[in-house]
Design a protein around this motif. Sequence first.
Motif, PDB file in Angstrom:
ATOM      1  N   SER A  50      -5.049   4.200  -4.563  1.00  0.00           N
ATOM      2  CA  SER A  50      -5.989   3.089  -4.555  1.00  0.00           C
ATOM      3  C   SER A  50      -5.283   1.782  -4.872  1.00  0.00           C
ATOM      4  O   SER A  50      -4.261   1.739  -5.564  1.00  0.00           O
ATOM      5  CB  SER A  50      -7.102   3.321  -5.576  1.00  0.00           C
ATOM      6  OG  SER A  50      -6.590   3.206  -6.892  1.00  0.00           O
ATOM      7  N   ALA A  51      -5.860   0.700  -4.372  1.00  0.00           N
ATOM      8  CA  ALA A  51      -5.332  -0.629  -4.655  1.00  0.00           C
ATOM      9  C   ALA A  51      -5.388  -0.942  -6.147  1.00  0.00           C
ATOM     10  O   ALA A  51      -4.476  -1.568  -6.704  1.00  0.00           O
ATOM     11  CB  ALA A  51      -6.114  -1.670  -3.864  1.00  0.00           C
ATOM     12  N   THR A  52      -6.444  -0.498  -6.811  1.00  0.00           N
ATOM     13  CA  THR A  52      -6.573  -0.785  -8.242  1.00  0.00           C
ATOM     14  C   THR A  52      -5.494  -0.061  -9.049  1.00  0.00           C
ATOM     15  O   THR A  52      -5.036  -0.569 -10.079  1.00  0.00           O
ATOM     16  CB  THR A  52      -7.966  -0.392  -8.753  1.00  0.00           C
ATOM     17  OG1 THR A  52      -8.232   0.978  -8.403  1.00  0.00           O
ATOM     18  CG2 THR A  52      -9.042  -1.278  -8.143  1.00  0.00           C
TER      19      THR A  52
ATOM     20  N   GLY B 106      -6.729  -6.577   3.563  1.00  0.00           N
ATOM     21  CA  GLY B 106      -5.790  -7.325   2.735  1.00  0.00           C
ATOM     22  C   GLY B 106      -5.109  -8.434   3.514  1.00  0.00           C
ATOM     23  O   GLY B 106      -4.928  -9.543   3.001  1.00  0.00           O
TER      24      GLY B 106
ATOM     25  N   CYS C 114      -2.787  -5.939  -3.223  1.00  0.00           N
ATOM     26  CA  CYS C 114      -2.740  -4.476  -3.184  1.00  0.00           C
ATOM     27  C   CYS C 114      -3.785  -3.947  -2.213  1.00  0.00           C
ATOM     28  O   CYS C 114      -4.916  -4.455  -2.160  1.00  0.00           O
ATOM     29  CB  CYS C 114      -3.002  -3.900  -4.575  1.00  0.00           C
ATOM     30  SG  CYS C 114      -1.804  -4.414  -5.812  1.00  0.00           S
ATOM     31  N   VAL C 115      -3.414  -2.921  -1.445  1.00  0.00           N
ATOM     32  CA  VAL C 115      -4.347  -2.326  -0.490  1.00  0.00           C
ATOM     33  C   VAL C 115      -4.398  -0.821  -0.705  1.00  0.00           C
ATOM     34  O   VAL C 115      -3.410  -0.198  -1.096  1.00  0.00           O
ATOM     35  CB  VAL C 115      -3.950  -2.647   0.970  1.00  0.00           C
ATOM     36  CG1 VAL C 115      -3.901  -4.149   1.189  1.00  0.00           C
ATOM     37  CG2 VAL C 115      -2.609  -2.015   1.338  1.00  0.00           C
ATOM     38  N   SER C 116      -5.549  -0.258  -0.470  1.00  0.00           N
ATOM     39  CA  SER C 116      -5.722   1.193  -0.591  1.00  0.00           C
ATOM     40  C   SER C 116      -5.346   1.876   0.717  1.00  0.00           C
ATOM     41  O   SER C 116      -5.547   1.325   1.808  1.00  0.00           O
ATOM     42  CB  SER C 116      -7.181   1.526  -0.921  1.00  0.00           C
ATOM     43  OG  SER C 116      -7.562   0.985  -2.170  1.00  0.00           O
TER      44      SER C 116
ATOM     45  N   CYS D  78      -7.374  -7.107  -4.387  1.00  0.00           N
ATOM     46  CA  CYS D  78      -7.306  -5.686  -4.031  1.00  0.00           C
ATOM     47  C   CYS D  78      -8.210  -5.459  -2.823  1.00  0.00           C
ATOM     48  O   CYS D  78      -9.367  -5.915  -2.821  1.00  0.00           O
ATOM     49  CB  CYS D  78      -7.766  -4.799  -5.190  1.00  0.00           C
ATOM     50  SG  CYS D  78      -6.606  -4.736  -6.570  1.00  0.00           S
TER      51      CYS D  78
ATOM     52  N   LYS E  42      -2.464  -2.135  -8.649  1.00  0.00           N
ATOM     53  CA  LYS E  42      -2.628  -3.353  -9.451  1.00  0.00           C
ATOM     54  C   LYS E  42      -2.260  -3.101 -10.905  1.00  0.00           C
ATOM     55  O   LYS E  42      -1.581  -3.919 -11.542  1.00  0.00           O
ATOM     56  CB  LYS E  42      -4.079  -3.842  -9.357  1.00  0.00           C
ATOM     57  CG  LYS E  42      -4.358  -5.071 -10.219  1.00  0.00           C
ATOM     58  CD  LYS E  42      -5.835  -5.471 -10.166  1.00  0.00           C
ATOM     59  CE  LYS E  42      -6.092  -6.673 -11.068  1.00  0.00           C
ATOM     60  NZ  LYS E  42      -7.517  -7.047 -11.103  1.00  0.00           N
TER      61      LYS E  42
ATOM     62  N   GLY F  10       0.861  -1.178   0.000  1.00  0.00           N
ATOM     63  CA  GLY F  10       0.000   0.000   0.000  1.00  0.00           C
ATOM     64  C   GLY F  10       0.893   1.221   0.000  1.00  0.00           C
ATOM     65  O   GLY F  10       1.839   1.303   0.785  1.00  0.00           O
TER      66      GLY F  10
ATOM     67  N   THR G 174       0.887   1.689   5.926  1.00  0.00           N
ATOM     68  CA  THR G 174       0.586   0.280   5.672  1.00  0.00           C
ATOM     69  C   THR G 174       1.084  -0.575   6.827  1.00  0.00           C
ATOM     70  O   THR G 174       0.343  -1.392   7.392  1.00  0.00           O
ATOM     71  CB  THR G 174       1.252  -0.172   4.361  1.00  0.00           C
ATOM     72  OG1 THR G 174       0.807   0.659   3.292  1.00  0.00           O
ATOM     73  CG2 THR G 174       0.918  -1.626   4.063  1.00  0.00           C
TER      74      THR G 174
END
Length: 428
Positions: free
Chosen positions: A363-365, A388, A353-355, A381, A368, A330, A410
Amino acid sequence: MPNDLASWLAYLERLHPVGIDMGLERVREVAMRIGLLDSPLAPKVITVAGTNGKGSTLAMMAAVAGAHGQRVGTYTSPHLVRYNERVTLNGEPASDDLLVAGFQAIEHARLEAPEISLTYFEAGTLCALWCFANAELDLVLLEVGLGGRLDAVNIIDADIGIVTTIAQDHANFLGTDLEQIGREKAGILRPCHPALLGSETLPSSVEDIAKALNAPLFALGQAFRHAPQGEGYWQWHGHRADGQAVTLTQLPDPGLPLDNAATALQALTLTGLCLDVATTQSALASVTLPGRMQWLGQWCLDVGHNPHAAAFVASRIHKPAQGRLWCLIGMFDDKDADAVIANLASRVTDWVCVSLSGSRGRSATSLKAVIEHQGGRVHHCADTPKEGADWLGRQLAACDVVLATGSFFTVGALLEITLPQASREATA
């Protein structure tokens, strides 16, 4: 005024129109009002600047000096779980009551006419200095938060200045020119006071500024160095201020960069401390720094958030012989995710992946997309580091390893929970 630490921190977050406001005029004026610049904080003060390695250098200095009986105060940022981690006295985090008293004293001085606005970090720095000034310490260790020349810590004239490493980070404030970044970091150095260069690859601007200040120069690889000495051990060669050579042997690997360990020992030697071999060995063997290659079961937690830090992590962690090396990552949006991920990709086989929340959160996306563009495999995600970790806990095999990295936030979030361990055996 607020009467508890949580309320003070919430109040300080709203106090100034921007979170980061580079410059020393406001913070210096408040420090003068409260008398923080009238006399030294301690017989010796060391300030540490650099892109990476500040925290580990400071932690090893504190551990070794404390083991030799010195009373030590440290100021670091950011914290992982509790704000109190930022200020320690003799190895213990400052109490809520002490920090509240410090913030109250700073606020009274700030409100004197004409009123002065302070950022969260500036108020916290002044509070830390107030805590040190009201304690009887032998050594104060100050970590620069951002840059050096214009960082609030730099209102203090340190007896010794350390620059650990120079790399790109905080580009919005420091730019991307390494020579200019070096000049900003070297702003903590003082005329005729020792300047320690803790990397052999610093830009020339750091040494140029030290020489312009007529600061005695102690550079890694020249005035001091480290060398391997058998499996798991190393030796250190350095110099006292009078030029006399010093050697310490059979030092245990502290699990932190040896460049930083060697720098820590050189700095302490320059304070006049005579390092006992056995005491130094014991201190290095027991030094801990949460969030830096910190192992909790199958999990390795590291706050690395720039390419240089990620490269170090990749050099120290290896894919298990039979299992997967997962990475839970993250990051903030102002960090170089492409380069961080590229440096980790040679080791990591599978990603989560984490936001991260807040105005700087990424963002996680988005992470990614970066990983998949580089050919990596993202399994999940999550909206938060905890979510996560919970998902990953259901996937772990006994032979898997997890690296959690990318940000202090994180790692801090994961340190607040019990990390899940393997729930199944490896599958073919």
